[in-house]
Every structure is written in C-alpha cells, then in structure tokens.
Design a protein around this motif. Structure first.
Motif, short mmCIF file in Angstrom:
data_model
loop_
_atom_site.label_atom_id
_atom_site.label_comp_id
_atom_site.label_asym_id
_atom_site.label_seq_id
_atom_site.Cartn_x
_atom_site.Cartn_y
_atom_site.Cartn_z
N THR A 6 0.95 -1.22 -0.03
CA THR A 6 -0.11 0.01 0.03
C THR A 6 0.85 1.39 0.00
OG1 THR A 6 -1.91 1.21 1.21
CG2 THR A 6 -0.26 0.06 2.63
N VAL A 7 0.56 2.31 0.54
CA VAL A 7 1.13 3.57 0.79
C VAL A 7 1.38 3.83 2.22
CG1 VAL A 7 0.94 4.42 -1.67
CG2 VAL A 7 -0.66 4.93 0.27
N GLY A 127 4.92 7.10 -0.61
CA GLY A 127 5.64 6.17 -0.21
C GLY A 127 5.23 4.76 -0.07
N PRO A 128 5.37 4.20 -1.10
CA PRO A 128 5.15 2.68 -1.33
C PRO A 128 5.73 1.81 -0.21
CG PRO A 128 6.14 3.65 -3.61
CD PRO A 128 6.37 4.55 -2.45
N CYS A 129 4.73 0.96 0.25
CA CYS A 129 5.39 0.02 1.45
C CYS A 129 4.79 -1.26 1.40
CB CYS A 129 5.10 0.79 2.81
SG CYS A 129 3.37 1.04 3.26
N ASP A 130 5.21 -2.07 2.05
CA ASP A 130 4.63 -3.62 2.32
C ASP A 130 4.22 -3.61 3.75
OD1 ASP A 130 5.45 -4.46 0.00
OD2 ASP A 130 7.35 -5.05 0.46
N VAL A 131 2.86 -4.10 3.72
CA VAL A 131 2.15 -4.40 5.34
C VAL A 131 2.78 -5.79 5.77
CG1 VAL A 131 0.34 -4.45 6.54
CG2 VAL A 131 0.32 -2.78 4.84
N LYS A 132 3.29 -5.93 6.58
CA LYS A 132 4.03 -7.21 7.15
C LYS A 132 3.20 -7.71 8.48
CE LYS A 132 8.49 -9.33 8.51
NZ LYS A 132 9.78 -8.91 8.51
N LEU A 204 -0.01 -5.77 12.38
CA LEU A 204 0.42 -5.18 11.14
C LEU A 204 1.36 -4.01 11.25
CD1 LEU A 204 -3.10 -5.56 9.05
CD2 LEU A 204 -1.09 -7.27 9.28
N ASP A 205 2.41 -4.13 10.44
CA ASP A 205 3.51 -3.03 10.15
C ASP A 205 3.77 -2.73 8.86
OD1 ASP A 205 5.56 -1.45 11.58
OD2 ASP A 205 6.98 -2.64 11.59
N LYS A 206 3.98 -1.41 8.80
CA LYS A 206 4.28 -0.86 7.50
C LYS A 206 5.87 -0.77 7.27
CE LYS A 206 0.17 1.73 6.33
NZ LYS A 206 -0.20 3.27 6.02
N ILE A 207 6.27 -1.43 6.14
CA ILE A 207 7.93 -1.37 6.00
C ILE A 207 7.95 -0.62 4.57
CG2 ILE A 207 9.85 -2.54 5.74
CD1 ILE A 207 8.56 -3.03 8.34
N ARG A 208 8.46 0.54 4.60
CA ARG A 208 9.03 1.16 3.26
C ARG A 208 9.77 0.55 2.42
NH1 ARG A 208 7.81 6.83 3.24
NH2 ARG A 208 7.29 7.92 5.40
N LYS A 209 9.05 0.64 1.23
CA LYS A 209 10.21 -0.22 -0.01
C LYS A 209 11.30 0.60 -0.32
CE LYS A 209 6.09 -2.55 -2.15
NZ LYS A 209 5.50 -3.04 -3.48
#
Length: 209
Positions: A6-7, A127-132, A204-209
């Motif tokens: 997501t962003v 800011g593209p990011c992955d939700v882990k 759920l944690d957002k990790i920036r790409k």
C-alpha cells in the motif's frame, strides 16, 4: 510475512502533459467509507477542475475495486488506474487524479498513459510500502526476568512495546510469526517458566520499500 502493499501516508504529485495539468492525490484507507470521504474532499477542493477521476482498491485480496472516468471517454482513466493498482499489487488506498484541460486532446491511449502515470507519481509521493504481519505476545514478568529478556541477545528481530511498570512489568514482544515459537521457548527458559502470557495478537507493520 508480507500481507499486501500500500502507501505509507497521504501524498500528492503533479505533472503537465500537452498543457493539461494533472494532480494526483493518494491516501491509505482501510474501508470504502474512508475512501469515499477522501474522494469527496478532493472533488470539493478542486470543484473547478475539468475532471476529478477517482479510484480505489481495498482488501488484502483486492476485494473492492472501483473507479470512475468522471466525464472522460469510457475506460480511459478510472478503470486503467484500478488495473494498474491491482497489477502492481497495491491495495487499501484511494486515488484521485484531477485534470485541468489545457486545450489539446490526448486521445484514448494518451489519456490512459496520462492518468496511470499521474497515479504512479502520487504513489511514489505517498511512499510505497509493504504491510508485514507480525506476532505480538504480551507478557507479565517480575523486574529481574524483564531485565534478562531485554538484555538477551536474540538471533532474530524482536521489538519491545507497550511496557508498563507496576508491581510487575507488562510488555509486548513483537516478532515475525516464524520466530514466535522460538521466542516463547526463550522467554520460558529465561524466566524459569514463570513468565505469563496475558495476550497474543497479530500485528500489521508498514515497511517502506
């Protein structure tokens, strides 16, 4: 474990194509209702624009997919943005691409490229990011055991959060789900079996790409 992409935050980007001004607004959302509110706010802000093209994708399996051409030729703006988001794996976000017409027609292919490229610029700005997905375990332990756990050298990533100091210490330890079993064994060993788990949850944690 990566749940979805997501962003990270709300973002805005702008470009000029053949004298037309394209302004993209992107925001992370968790529901259709939240996306609708965001879209309505952007449309109100740019009510004098030629077009305000909205799109949204919501759900970790892309369950909600919606877009509108807002007066542009059918299939040239909203739908291509949605298709781009799904193809690139983005969800739980809303996009509005505003256009101020500059007097030069772009044609079908030109419109598709203009709207999708504007949306991509907006995503980069947000800011593209992955939700882990992470495992969180809340323990209640005495101060001596807490110090042992906090000073222990873990061979995998752990984070301590929500620490409360009272008669005993309550703290949440967060780690990757694949390490949850090892973490439990380590805490049991360090505490001599006295550490008490008072809660377990998925984070759920957002990790920036």
């Amino acid at each position: 474990m990566i749940r979805y992409s997501t962003v990270y935050e709300e973002g805005q980007a702008e470009q000029i194509i053949e004298k037309s001004r394209f302004i993209a607004h992107v925001k992370p959302v968790s529901s259709k209702e939240e996306a609708d509110i965001f879209i309505a706010a952007i449309k109100k802000r740019y009510k004098d624009a030629t077009h305000n093209v909205p799109a949204m994708v919501i759900g970790d399996k892309f369950q909600v997919q919606w877009g509108s051409d807002d007066g542009e030729p059918q299939g040239t703006s909203g739908a291509p943005i949605v298709q781009m988001l799904v193809q690139e794996g983005y969800t739980n976000l809303a996009v509005v691409v505003t256009r101020y017409f500059g007097g030069i027609k772009l044609g079908t292919g030109g419109l598709v490229r203009a709207y999708t490229s504007s949306a991509k610029l907006g995503i980069q700005a947000a800011g593209p990011c992955d939700v882990k997905e992470l495992s969180g375990m809340t323990y209640r332990v005495d101060y001596g055991v807490f110090n042992k756990i906090q000073n222990f050298y873990f061979t995998y990533d752990v984070k301590f959060a929500n620490i409360v100091y009272a008669d005993t210490v309550t703290c949440e330890i967060v780690t990757d789900p694949s390490c949850a079993g090892a973490l439990k064994e380590t805490v049991t060993s360090l505490s001599g079996g006295k550490a008490v788990i008072v809660d377990e949850s998925v984070k759920l944690d957002k990790i920036r790409k």
